[in-house]
Design a protein around this motif. Structure first.
Motif, PDB file in Angstrom:
ATOM      1  N   ASP A   1       0.770  -1.286   0.062  1.00  0.00           N
ATOM      2  CA  ASP A   1       0.051   0.000  -0.136  1.00  0.00           C
ATOM      3  C   ASP A   1       0.731   1.334   0.114  1.00  0.00           C
ATOM      4  O   ASP A   1       0.613   2.285  -0.685  1.00  0.00           O
ATOM      5  N   ASN A   2       2.069   1.154   0.736  1.00  0.00           N
ATOM      6  CA  ASN A   2       2.668   2.581   1.006  1.00  0.00           C
ATOM      7  C   ASN A   2       4.102   2.588   0.128  1.00  0.00           C
ATOM      8  O   ASN A   2       5.119   3.100   0.504  1.00  0.00           O
ATOM      9  N   GLU A   3       3.970   1.565  -0.873  1.00  0.00           N
ATOM     10  CA  GLU A   3       5.306   1.557  -1.723  1.00  0.00           C
ATOM     11  C   GLU A   3       4.651   1.663  -3.400  1.00  0.00           C
ATOM     12  O   GLU A   3       3.808   2.009  -3.449  1.00  0.00           O
ATOM     13  N   PHE A   4       5.774   1.588  -4.210  1.00  0.00           N
ATOM     14  CA  PHE A   4       5.505   1.657  -5.723  1.00  0.00           C
ATOM     15  C   PHE A   4       6.413   0.602  -6.283  1.00  0.00           C
ATOM     16  O   PHE A   4       7.602   0.221  -5.783  1.00  0.00           O
ATOM     17  N   SER A   5       6.108   0.437  -7.650  1.00  0.00           N
ATOM     18  CA  SER A   5       6.803  -0.482  -8.389  1.00  0.00           C
ATOM     19  C   SER A   5       6.851   0.369  -9.780  1.00  0.00           C
ATOM     20  O   SER A   5       5.669   0.553 -10.448  1.00  0.00           O
ATOM     21  N   LEU A   6       8.167   0.535 -10.489  1.00  0.00           N
ATOM     22  CA  LEU A   6       8.003   1.377 -11.649  1.00  0.00           C
ATOM     23  C   LEU A   6       8.900   0.598 -12.730  1.00  0.00           C
ATOM     24  O   LEU A   6       9.849  -0.196 -12.322  1.00  0.00           O
ATOM     25  N   SER A   7       8.612   0.607 -13.918  1.00  0.00           N
ATOM     26  CA  SER A   7       9.543   0.422 -15.040  1.00  0.00           C
ATOM     27  C   SER A   7       9.625   1.658 -16.014  1.00  0.00           C
ATOM     28  O   SER A   7       8.596   2.212 -16.450  1.00  0.00           O
ATOM     29  N   GLN A   8      10.777   2.362 -15.963  1.00  0.00           N
ATOM     30  CA  GLN A   8      10.938   3.526 -16.598  1.00  0.00           C
ATOM     31  C   GLN A   8      12.233   4.039 -17.335  1.00  0.00           C
ATOM     32  O   GLN A   8      13.241   2.972 -17.162  1.00  0.00           O
ATOM     33  N   MET A   9      12.316   4.953 -17.800  1.00  0.00           N
ATOM     34  CA  MET A   9      13.825   5.497 -18.433  1.00  0.00           C
ATOM     35  C   MET A   9      13.855   7.040 -17.664  1.00  0.00           C
ATOM     36  O   MET A   9      13.079   7.469 -17.291  1.00  0.00           O
ATOM     37  N   TRP A  10      15.275   7.028 -17.454  1.00  0.00           N
ATOM     38  CA  TRP A  10      15.730   8.336 -16.886  1.00  0.00           C
ATOM     39  C   TRP A  10      16.648   9.044 -17.992  1.00  0.00           C
ATOM     40  O   TRP A  10      17.606   8.531 -18.368  1.00  0.00           O
ATOM     41  N   ILE A  11      16.522  10.160 -17.998  1.00  0.00           N
ATOM     42  CA  ILE A  11      17.376  11.210 -18.957  1.00  0.00           C
ATOM     43  C   ILE A  11      17.959  12.029 -18.096  1.00  0.00           C
ATOM     44  O   ILE A  11      17.119  13.029 -17.274  1.00  0.00           O
ATOM     45  N   VAL A  12      19.179  12.058 -17.757  1.00  0.00           N
ATOM     46  CA  VAL A  12      19.820  12.927 -16.419  1.00  0.00           C
ATOM     47  C   VAL A  12      21.139  13.467 -16.860  1.00  0.00           C
ATOM     48  O   VAL A  12      21.852  13.368 -17.769  1.00  0.00           O
ATOM     49  N   THR A  13      21.194  14.638 -16.368  1.00  0.00           N
ATOM     50  CA  THR A  13      22.152  15.682 -16.156  1.00  0.00           C
ATOM     51  C   THR A  13      22.764  16.236 -15.118  1.00  0.00           C
ATOM     52  O   THR A  13      21.676  16.587 -14.255  1.00  0.00           O
ATOM     53  N   SER A  14      23.820  16.008 -14.632  1.00  0.00           N
ATOM     54  CA  SER A  14      24.699  16.738 -13.403  1.00  0.00           C
ATOM     55  C   SER A  14      26.111  16.913 -13.810  1.00  0.00           C
ATOM     56  O   SER A  14      26.668  16.071 -14.091  1.00  0.00           O
ATOM     57  N   TYR A  15      26.371  18.192 -13.811  1.00  0.00           N
ATOM     58  CA  TYR A  15      27.863  18.852 -14.121  1.00  0.00           C
ATOM     59  C   TYR A  15      28.536  18.685 -12.789  1.00  0.00           C
ATOM     60  O   TYR A  15      29.663  19.017 -12.881  1.00  0.00           O
TER      61      TYR A  15
END
Length: 708
Positions: free
Chosen positions: A177-191
């Protein structure tokens, strides 16, 4: 279903219409989607044009497209309905295809000039009240290490990315109930390398079962963004001022129907994200249809391009009952179950600056990066002793040796399913703790400070056989693969040693080592991996594992040392094994695995192994640190004593040595070295007539009433 017009109970329809709400749709489960007029938009409640009420009680508000939440952000001033340019070969499709994902269309359509917004049950409008517990925050080392969040992902890192895509298999995993499950794509930048995660800019899209956000356990297509590592900015779907939706046929956060079923039809969704090269927007395309865009202006570091792309699964584990959650990832099945049983993402692509799709180049397996390195710039050639020593194949092979195709190596590692390194390069696992190829000499785990014999090695314990006294020009064996339980600061290996040592001078000890091991401190997990190791001075100042220093020259582009082996043996199940051969030809010690040449150790790096070896060993090793004041519970081999036999105990069979003519012979003077038989033992069988030929069974459980 009912379409709410002037009879709406939320407020008067005239008031809503004045504020931009065109239509509202309420679903069967009580959710609401508002169709909002595309031309208005200071706030959501003031932009409702129509409500569509669906069977489950969900409501879709048809909202004026110009009054959607994004335009409350003063940085976002303009609206663009379509990209200026599309990626090369991009297939556009009609918006009608999006109706395959969501069935709310049967209750009505949002009028032209509006977009559908799912109304949140907790609020009267869709503005986002951020739930930071659900976000990956306070991340220190990698996405897989944040508290409560667990990942199974692959990544591509190190280039400039202008988009990414994948085809996502859709399931409905069991979720607490207080959790989640994901299938996804991340597009990320951090310099900011000093504070990578607090400055992380991320675009995320995929499917989720998220009872916290959506108040049920249905599978839904979602989007997410942040520009400060989930600290203060970002949200799911249209719950804050970020994503600009242009599609009137898709409501973010609505249920996906149908999903995949075991043994039935596998449902998939193609998802593309790309940056318009003539504009300043990151566009989202689902099932070939444009849904909308993230304006680049909302991102400090994603304005131009990304430097990291990830695909895979994530779950939240709150340990509600004091132990690991039962929340499933993907389909709830492990990946080896394959198509129609296991969840997958296929056709992974990244986009270059010309918006040309290409295969990912630097592959990650659970936060492990494979760098495809110019074969002439691998670490070995930093050593001036071997600067000009390069040869792709041996000039001759041992008598009767069977060579096989490179394809057999795919049995060992599964990163090939995503990409291969180009011709002229070799794959090198990047040690992410250091970010480069410099040596990580873990001498604490090597046999060092040895005084009299292999049996006097302090906290290192062995169950092995030794053949000594003759000149050896190589050795081989077939190694049974297992995954022994191993404590965090220790190791467990099954391996072969090829050694030259004179007069028990261990300071001048030369060795080549190869086999499999579980080594948490080096590899940061407890998976079984094929490894190599060498030294020419008893592990004092020279040598290393894999390609973490100058030494071994890799010639094969299909195998990466130090990556997990794909499958290991299961007690009572299928037995997994790999064949390993090492032989000296001219001035190189060549390594073959599964009949395929992987590379060589130049004899120039050795002092006493230049010509031949005088000792060969096969067997198991563990490190016993007595972490709790008594003998370790680290297992050797399968964790069973050798008397359990085939299918339960670990073995190495078909032991062979090579003479000066590179002819394979049975070991002639085998003796046993067993440092603590009450903890780990070994049996030796010499049987030329059996398929196993000369072989050993070895191993043990470690700590027990008799192993203290």
């Amino acid at each position: 279903m009912k379409i709410i017009g002037q009879e709406t109970t939320k407020t008067s329809w005239d008031d809503l219409k004045q504020e931009g709400i065109v239509k509202t749709i309420e679903t069967n489960n009580g959710e609401i989607i508002d169709c909002v007029n595309i031309d208005k938009q200071p706030s959501f409640v003031n932009s409702l044009i129509k409500d569509l009420q669906l069977d489950k009680g969900e409501i879709i508000d048809c909202v004026d497209i110009y009054k959607q939440p994004a335009f409350d952000n003063p940085l976002i001033k303009d609206l663009q309905m379509e990209p200026n340019y599309y990626p090369f070969g991009n297939k556009l499709d009609s918006n009608l295809t999006l109706k395959m994902l969501q069935d709310w269309h049967k209750y009505g359509e949002c009028p032209e000039g509006t977009i559908p917004i799912r109304r949140r049950k907790s609020y009267d409008h869709p503005y986002h009240k951020r739930r930071s517990l659900m976000m990956r925050q306070q991340i220190n080392q990698s996405f897989s290490k944040d508290i409560g969040h667990e990942h199974a992902i692959v990544s591509d890192q190190g280039s400039s990315y202008y988009g990414a895509s994948g085809i996502f298999n859709v399931w409905n995993p069991q979720t607490e109930d207080n959790e989640f499950s994901l299938s996804q794509m991340w597009i990320v930048t951090s310099y900011n390398k000093e504070d990578f995660y607090n400055n992380l800019n991320s675009i995320e899209v995929g499917w989720a079962v998220n009872p916290i956000t959506y108040k049920d356990k249905e599978t839904r297509l979602f989007i997410y963004w942040t520009n400060d590592g989930y600290s203060r900015t970002g949200c799911y779907d249209l719950n804050c001022k970020g994503f600009v939706q242009t599609s009137s046929t898709h409501a973010l956060g609505m249920e996906i129907k149908p999903v995949s079923t075991f043994g039935g039809e596998s449902r998939v969704i193609p998802i593309n994200v790309f940056k318009d090269k003539m504009g300043d927007k990151w566009w989202l395309q689902v099932l070939g249809s444009i849904v909308g865009y993230w304006p680049a202006v909302i991102f400090p570091d994603l304005k131009n391009n990304a430097n990291l792309v990830e695909w895979g699964g994530e779950i939240l584990n709150r340990k509600n009952d004091g132990y690991h959650t039962t929340t499933q990832m993907g389909s709830g099945k492990f990946p080896e179950k394959g198509f129609s049983q296991s969840c997958y993402i296929h056709s992974l692509k990244v986009l270059d600056d010309g918006l040309v799709p290409r295969d990912p180049g630097n592959l990650v397996d659970n936060d492990e990066i494979i760098d495809c390195v110019d074969i002439y710039k691998q670490p070995a050639f930093d050593d001036p002793l071997i600067k000009n020593d390069f040869q792709m194949e041996p000039s001759s092979y041992p008598f009767g040796m069977k060579l096989d195709s490179n394809l057999t190596l795919e049995i060992l590692q599964d990163w090939h399913k995503n990409e291969e390194c180009p011709e002229g390069t070799v794959p090198i696992r990047r040690n992410t703790s250091y970010g480069n190829f410099h040596p990580i000499k873990s001498s604490h785990f090597m046999r060092q400070q040895i005084n009299q014999s292999l049996s006097q090695v302090g906290e290192h314990q062995y169950a092995l056989v030794i053949d000594g006294g003759s000149p050896y020009y190589g050795a081989s064996g077939v190694f049974n693969l297992w995954n022994p339980r191993t404590e965090n600061t220790e190791l467990s290996s099954s391996q072969m040693w090829i050694i030259t040592r004179y007069d028990n001078e261990y300071d001048n000890y030369n060795t080549i080592e190869v086999g499999w091991m579980v080594y948490p401190e080096l590899y940061k997990d407890k998976q079984t991996r094929l490894f190599i190791c060498w030294t020419r001075d008893g592990y004092q100042t020279t040598g290393c594992y894999d390609l973490t220093c100058s030494g071994f020259v890799q010639t094969n582009r299909n195998y990466a040392f130090g990556l997990p082996l794909r499958r290991v043996s299961i007690e009572g199940g299928e037995m997994r094994e790999i064949s390993i051969d090492v032989f000296r030809e001219e001035h190189r010690w060549w390594l073959l695995v599964h009949g395929t040449i992987l590379g060589y150790w130049p004899t120039a790096i050795f002092t006493d192994l230049k010509k031949h070896a005088n000792i060969v060993e096969w067997g198991g090793k563990i490190v016993n640190n007595k972490n709790y004041g008594y003998h370790t519970s680290t297992q050797m081999g399968s964790g069973e004593f050798p008397n359990k036999g085939f299918g339960k105990s670990c073995n190495i069979h078909s032991l062979k040595v090579l003479d000066g003519g590179l002819i394979r012979r049975d070991p002639g003077n085998l003796g046993k070295i067993i440092t603590k038989p009450a903890c780990y033992d070994l049996t030796l069988t010499k049987n030329r007539g059996s398929s196993f030929e000369t072989h050993i069974f070895f191993g043990g459980p470690g700590f027990s009433p008799t192993c203290l």
